[in-house]
Write a protein that holds these residues in place. Structure first.
Motif, mmCIF file in Angstrom:
data_model
loop_
_atom_site.group_PDB
_atom_site.id
_atom_site.type_symbol
_atom_site.label_atom_id
_atom_site.label_comp_id
_atom_site.label_asym_id
_atom_site.label_seq_id
_atom_site.Cartn_x
_atom_site.Cartn_y
_atom_site.Cartn_z
ATOM 1 N N GLU A 20 0.849 -1.189 0.000
ATOM 2 C CA GLU A 20 0.000 0.000 0.000
ATOM 3 C C GLU A 20 0.882 1.236 0.000
ATOM 4 O O GLU A 20 1.973 1.234 0.577
ATOM 5 N N ILE A 21 0.386 2.285 -0.629
ATOM 6 C CA ILE A 21 1.068 3.575 -0.565
ATOM 7 C C ILE A 21 0.149 4.515 0.193
ATOM 8 O O ILE A 21 -1.069 4.525 -0.011
ATOM 9 N N ARG A 22 0.749 5.257 1.111
ATOM 10 C CA ARG A 22 -0.013 6.166 1.963
ATOM 11 C C ARG A 22 0.619 7.552 1.923
ATOM 12 O O ARG A 22 1.835 7.699 1.834
ATOM 13 N N ILE A 23 -0.245 8.547 2.000
ATOM 14 C CA ILE A 23 0.182 9.946 2.083
ATOM 15 C C ILE A 23 -0.312 10.476 3.423
ATOM 16 O O ILE A 23 -1.517 10.502 3.674
ATOM 17 N N ASP A 24 0.639 10.863 4.272
ATOM 18 C CA ASP A 24 0.296 11.384 5.599
ATOM 19 C C ASP A 24 -0.672 10.441 6.323
ATOM 20 O O ASP A 24 -1.630 10.862 6.944
ATOM 21 N N ALA A 28 -3.622 5.647 -0.261
ATOM 22 C CA ALA A 28 -3.664 6.282 -1.574
ATOM 23 C C ALA A 28 -3.676 5.271 -2.718
ATOM 24 O O ALA A 28 -4.044 5.624 -3.834
ATOM 25 N N GLY A 29 -3.264 4.043 -2.451
ATOM 26 C CA GLY A 29 -3.262 3.059 -3.525
ATOM 27 C C GLY A 29 -2.671 1.738 -3.089
ATOM 28 O O GLY A 29 -2.187 1.585 -1.968
ATOM 29 N N VAL A 30 -2.723 0.770 -4.038
ATOM 30 C CA VAL A 30 -2.320 -0.591 -3.708
ATOM 31 C C VAL A 30 -1.807 -1.305 -4.951
ATOM 32 O O VAL A 30 -2.252 -1.019 -6.068
ATOM 33 N N THR A 31 -0.856 -2.204 -4.763
ATOM 34 C CA THR A 31 -0.516 -3.196 -5.770
ATOM 35 C C THR A 31 -0.618 -4.557 -5.087
ATOM 36 O O THR A 31 -0.117 -4.747 -3.972
ATOM 37 N N THR A 45 -2.932 -3.180 -9.787
ATOM 38 C CA THR A 45 -2.436 -1.949 -9.167
ATOM 39 C C THR A 45 -3.500 -0.880 -9.348
ATOM 40 O O THR A 45 -4.052 -0.738 -10.433
ATOM 41 N N LYS A 46 -3.769 -0.138 -8.281
ATOM 42 C CA LYS A 46 -4.812 0.902 -8.330
ATOM 43 C C LYS A 46 -4.414 2.049 -7.414
ATOM 44 O O LYS A 46 -4.061 1.830 -6.259
ATOM 45 N N SER A 58 4.010 4.720 -9.815
ATOM 46 C CA SER A 58 5.415 4.447 -10.081
ATOM 47 C C SER A 58 6.205 4.274 -8.783
ATOM 48 O O SER A 58 7.024 3.357 -8.654
ATOM 49 N N VAL A 59 5.963 5.148 -7.827
ATOM 50 C CA VAL A 59 6.633 5.039 -6.525
ATOM 51 C C VAL A 59 6.268 3.718 -5.866
ATOM 52 O O VAL A 59 7.130 2.984 -5.359
ATOM 53 N N LEU A 60 4.995 3.387 -5.873
ATOM 54 C CA LEU A 60 4.498 2.161 -5.249
ATOM 55 C C LEU A 60 5.130 0.925 -5.875
ATOM 56 O O LEU A 60 5.668 0.061 -5.172
ATOM 57 N N VAL A 61 5.088 0.829 -7.186
ATOM 58 C CA VAL A 61 5.615 -0.360 -7.865
ATOM 59 C C VAL A 61 7.127 -0.445 -7.702
ATOM 60 O O VAL A 61 7.666 -1.525 -7.444
#
Length: 112
Positions: A20-24, A28-31, A45-46, A58-61
């Motif tokens: 998962e990618i998180r902002i603060d 924010a998203g998932v792969t 990926t979403k 791109s950061v997440l992957v």
């Protein structure tokens, strides 16, 4: 990539087979993936619409693939975004395996 000075954070949620990618602290998203022996098969990926257009996929992957490399696994890019990312970032070619009919059949069984 930052969002109002806050750097995104990628977290491996192993018990849910995802990064998962998180902002603060906000999701924010998932792969998502399934492990198959020594392979990590990425299938979806979403990025949440509220965070779209910021380069977060791109950061997440990239972070997910770095984690796979560090763990000694290989990747299989079933997810169209991961496949596209690999086409642009050849530094991960050495850990990438092709998508085969066998893997797609296995993935259908793993998902259902």
């Amino acid at each position: 990539m930052t969002d109002q000075g806050v750097a995104p954070v990628v977290v491996h949620v192993a018990d849910r087979d995802r990064y998962e990618i998180r902002i603060d602290g906000t999701f924010a998203g998932v792969t998502m993936y399934h492990d198959r022996g020594g392979q990590r098969v990425f299938y979806h990926t979403k990025i949440d619409d509220a965070f779209a257009g910021r380069g977060l996929a791109s950061v997440l992957v990239r972070e997910a693939l770095n984690d796979v490399r560090a763990g000694g696994r290989r990747i299989v890019p079933v997810c169209p975004y991961v496949k596209q990312f690999l086409g642009k970032h050849r530094e991960f070619a050495d850990i990438a395996d092709p998508v085969t009919p066998e893997i797609l059949q296995w993935l259908d069984g793993a998902a259902g």
